[in-house]
Design a protein around this motif. Structure first.
Motif, PDB file in Angstrom:
ATOM      1  N   ILE A 115       0.908  -1.428   0.294  1.00 50.19           N
ATOM      2  CA  ILE A 115      -0.074  -0.263  -0.033  1.00 50.19           C
ATOM      3  C   ILE A 115       0.682   1.326  -0.107  1.00 50.19           C
ATOM      4  O   ILE A 115       0.179   1.935  -0.403  1.00 50.19           O
ATOM      5  CB  ILE A 115      -1.071  -0.353   0.555  1.00 50.19           C
ATOM      6  N   LEU A 116       1.824   1.338   0.346  1.00 47.69           N
ATOM      7  CA  LEU A 116       3.204   2.310   0.528  1.00 47.69           C
ATOM      8  C   LEU A 116       3.510   2.375  -0.923  1.00 47.69           C
ATOM      9  O   LEU A 116       4.158   3.742  -1.315  1.00 47.69           O
ATOM     10  CB  LEU A 116       4.358   1.687   1.426  1.00 47.69           C
ATOM     11  N   ASN A 117       3.162   2.230  -1.808  1.00 48.87           N
ATOM     12  CA  ASN A 117       4.058   1.989  -3.184  1.00 48.87           C
ATOM     13  C   ASN A 117       3.454   3.322  -4.309  1.00 48.87           C
ATOM     14  O   ASN A 117       3.950   4.205  -4.345  1.00 48.87           O
ATOM     15  CB  ASN A 117       3.548   0.960  -4.653  1.00 48.87           C
ATOM     16  N   PRO A 118       1.875   3.701  -4.157  1.00 49.66           N
ATOM     17  CA  PRO A 118       1.538   5.147  -4.646  1.00 49.66           C
ATOM     18  C   PRO A 118       2.307   6.512  -4.004  1.00 49.66           C
ATOM     19  O   PRO A 118       2.369   7.507  -4.459  1.00 49.66           O
ATOM     20  CB  PRO A 118      -0.034   5.002  -4.595  1.00 49.66           C
ATOM     21  N   TRP A 119       2.273   6.327  -2.562  1.00 52.27           N
ATOM     22  CA  TRP A 119       3.297   7.262  -1.649  1.00 52.27           C
ATOM     23  C   TRP A 119       4.293   6.938  -2.129  1.00 52.27           C
ATOM     24  O   TRP A 119       5.404   8.355  -1.999  1.00 52.27           O
ATOM     25  CB  TRP A 119       2.872   6.501  -0.038  1.00 52.27           C
ATOM     26  N   LEU A 120       4.958   6.010  -1.901  1.00 50.14           N
ATOM     27  CA  LEU A 120       6.692   6.193  -1.874  1.00 50.14           C
ATOM     28  C   LEU A 120       7.136   6.597  -3.381  1.00 50.14           C
ATOM     29  O   LEU A 120       7.903   6.800  -4.244  1.00 50.14           O
ATOM     30  CB  LEU A 120       7.131   5.140  -1.458  1.00 50.14           C
ATOM     31  N   ARG A 121       5.894   6.727  -4.321  1.00 44.36           N
ATOM     32  CA  ARG A 121       6.060   6.550  -5.891  1.00 44.36           C
ATOM     33  C   ARG A 121       6.920   8.168  -6.054  1.00 44.36           C
ATOM     34  O   ARG A 121       7.784   9.224  -7.082  1.00 44.36           O
ATOM     35  CB  ARG A 121       5.461   6.605  -6.742  1.00 44.36           C
ATOM     36  N   ASN A 122       6.343   9.301  -4.823  1.00 43.19           N
ATOM     37  CA  ASN A 122       6.645  10.569  -5.281  1.00 43.19           C
ATOM     38  C   ASN A 122       7.893  10.476  -4.967  1.00 43.19           C
ATOM     39  O   ASN A 122       8.662  11.397  -5.911  1.00 43.19           O
ATOM     40  CB  ASN A 122       5.638  11.663  -3.684  1.00 43.19           C
ATOM     41  N   ILE A 123       8.810  10.036  -3.655  1.00 43.83           N
ATOM     42  CA  ILE A 123       9.771   9.977  -3.510  1.00 43.83           C
ATOM     43  C   ILE A 123      10.495   9.749  -4.311  1.00 43.83           C
ATOM     44  O   ILE A 123      12.043  10.095  -4.857  1.00 43.83           O
ATOM     45  CB  ILE A 123      10.506   9.604  -2.230  1.00 43.83           C
ATOM     46  N   ARG A 124      10.106   7.955  -4.756  1.00 42.85           N
ATOM     47  CA  ARG A 124      11.073   7.976  -6.163  1.00 42.85           C
ATOM     48  C   ARG A 124      11.361   8.878  -7.730  1.00 42.85           C
ATOM     49  O   ARG A 124      11.973   7.983  -8.247  1.00 42.85           O
ATOM     50  CB  ARG A 124      10.537   6.301  -6.622  1.00 42.85           C
ATOM     51  N   ASP A 125      10.142   9.470  -7.406  1.00 39.37           N
ATOM     52  CA  ASP A 125      10.115  10.164  -8.909  1.00 39.37           C
ATOM     53  C   ASP A 125      11.178  11.179  -8.551  1.00 39.37           C
ATOM     54  O   ASP A 125      12.281  11.667  -8.963  1.00 39.37           O
ATOM     55  CB  ASP A 125       8.659  10.858  -9.676  1.00 39.37           C
ATOM     56  N   VAL A 126      11.465  11.923  -7.356  1.00 43.77           N
ATOM     57  CA  VAL A 126      12.394  12.605  -7.053  1.00 43.77           C
ATOM     58  C   VAL A 126      13.608  11.747  -7.107  1.00 43.77           C
ATOM     59  O   VAL A 126      14.713  12.732  -7.752  1.00 43.77           O
ATOM     60  CB  VAL A 126      12.338  13.237  -5.398  1.00 43.77           C
ATOM     61  N   TYR A 127      13.768  11.072  -7.301  1.00 40.62           N
ATOM     62  CA  TYR A 127      15.195  10.007  -7.205  1.00 40.62           C
ATOM     63  C   TYR A 127      15.112   9.924  -9.373  1.00 40.62           C
ATOM     64  O   TYR A 127      16.834  10.290  -9.216  1.00 40.62           O
ATOM     65  CB  TYR A 127      15.075   9.046  -6.781  1.00 40.62           C
ATOM     66  N   ARG A 128      14.762   9.410  -9.335  1.00 40.10           N
ATOM     67  CA  ARG A 128      14.089   9.562 -10.696  1.00 40.10           C
ATOM     68  C   ARG A 128      14.565  10.796 -11.828  1.00 40.10           C
ATOM     69  O   ARG A 128      15.582  10.444 -12.827  1.00 40.10           O
ATOM     70  CB  ARG A 128      12.671   9.531 -11.832  1.00 40.10           C
ATOM     71  N   HIS A 129      14.469  12.482 -11.009  1.00 44.61           N
ATOM     72  CA  HIS A 129      14.852  13.371 -11.820  1.00 44.61           C
ATOM     73  C   HIS A 129      16.022  13.882 -11.405  1.00 44.61           C
ATOM     74  O   HIS A 129      16.482  14.770 -12.565  1.00 44.61           O
ATOM     75  CB  HIS A 129      13.643  14.020 -10.704  1.00 44.61           C
ATOM     76  N   HIS A 130      16.722  13.303 -10.517  1.00 42.83           N
ATOM     77  CA  HIS A 130      17.974  13.443 -10.300  1.00 42.83           C
ATOM     78  C   HIS A 130      18.585  12.099  -9.640  1.00 42.83           C
ATOM     79  O   HIS A 130      20.013  12.366  -9.269  1.00 42.83           O
ATOM     80  CB  HIS A 130      17.859  13.916  -8.411  1.00 42.83           C
ATOM     81  N   LYS A 131      19.189  11.194 -11.280  1.00 44.09           N
ATOM     82  CA  LYS A 131      19.067  10.397 -11.483  1.00 44.09           C
ATOM     83  C   LYS A 131      21.378  10.036 -11.445  1.00 44.09           C
ATOM     84  O   LYS A 131      21.716   9.304 -10.380  1.00 44.09           O
ATOM     85  CB  LYS A 131      18.761   9.545 -11.950  1.00 44.09           C
ATOM     86  N   ALA A 132      20.973  10.946 -12.395  1.00 43.86           N
ATOM     87  CA  ALA A 132      22.299  11.079 -11.917  1.00 43.86           C
ATOM     88  C   ALA A 132      23.506  12.009 -11.487  1.00 43.86           C
ATOM     89  O   ALA A 132      24.579  11.447 -11.038  1.00 43.86           O
ATOM     90  CB  ALA A 132      22.838  12.531 -14.210  1.00 43.86           C
ATOM     91  N   GLU A 133      22.996  13.199  -9.975  1.00 44.09           N
ATOM     92  CA  GLU A 133      23.224  13.235  -9.595  1.00 44.09           C
ATOM     93  C   GLU A 133      23.440  12.297  -8.030  1.00 44.09           C
ATOM     94  O   GLU A 133      24.603  11.800  -7.338  1.00 44.09           O
ATOM     95  CB  GLU A 133      22.636  14.487  -8.955  1.00 44.09           C
ATOM     96  N   LEU A 134      22.634  11.512  -8.205  1.00 42.73           N
ATOM     97  CA  LEU A 134      22.419  11.172  -7.125  1.00 42.73           C
ATOM     98  C   LEU A 134      23.346   9.409  -7.204  1.00 42.73           C
ATOM     99  O   LEU A 134      24.246   8.671  -6.333  1.00 42.73           O
ATOM    100  CB  LEU A 134      21.378  10.165  -6.855  1.00 42.73           C
TER     101      LEU A 134
END
Length: 212
Positions: A115-134
């Protein structure tokens, strides 16, 4: 470990302590409150807004959820945001993340979280937008801390995208949005010094909601 019964004993002790210093404490507390600050933080029990800010009852309006997210389809946080801006007339909105955040750590794990998947997706999207830096950060702990910071900046931007914020700022010059991280290892509040005005200007082409 404090027992359930001891909580009520603690409450009585707290009442006695407050009224010993000011017999009208609760009369004043019951009056309308006009806090200058809206604090949006994580639900983590180790991070208490008023205590780390050195503020008392009535001085800060608080909303907390897992990993301090500001999701525009979350009616809870949107209701808090609109009430704080339109009715409490807060001057400052603070998004405060914290190092060692379980929600952010869970989002870094590529696995089904139910059930956490849709909530955590917001943070995973942040990771996706900054993947190269991270991904360029070899130390996992430092990468984790950096995602905590980037997540705070993203949630600040989500607030700046809202009509309530933009219209109020256009009319009154307030509220201003700030991004903080609480360093759970030292107790320090770290101001990320987000450039509120620059973000507001940058998103105007797409997110300007001040026009009727």
């Amino acid at each position: 470990m404090t027992t359930y019964e001891e909580i009520f004993q603690n409450n009585q002790a707290w009442i006695a302590q407050k009224t010993s210093n000011n017999k009208d404490f609760f009369k004043e507390l019951a009056a309308d409150h006009n806090p200058d600050y809206l604090y949006i933080g994580c639900s983590d029990s180790r991070v208490t807004a008023e205590e780390v800010m050195g503020l008392g009852p009535g001085e800060v309006f608080v909303h907390r959820n897992v990993a301090n997210l500001v999701n525009n389809v979350d009616l809870n946080v949107m209701s808090v945001l609109n009430y704080a801006i339109k009715h409490l007339n807060v001057k400052h909105i603070i998004v405060c993340g914290h190092y060692n955040c379980g929600g952010v750590k869970a989002a870094m794990m590529p696995k089904d979280m139910g059930i956490l998947n849709p909530w955590l997706r917001n943070i995973r999207d942040v990771y996706r937008h900054h993947k190269a830096e991270l991904d360029a950060i070899s130390d996992q702990g430092q990468r984790y801390d950096r995602l905590v910071e980037l997540n705070v900046v993203e949630q600040c931007t989500n607030i700046i995208k809202t009509a309530a914020l933009q219209l109020s700022y256009q009319n009154t010059g307030y509220p201003v949005v700030h991004g903080w991280v609480f360093d759970i290892h030292s107790g320090k509040i770290i101001d990320l010094n987000i450039d509120f005005k620059a973000i507001l200007e940058e998103i105007k082409d797409i997110y300007d909601l001040t026009k009727s």
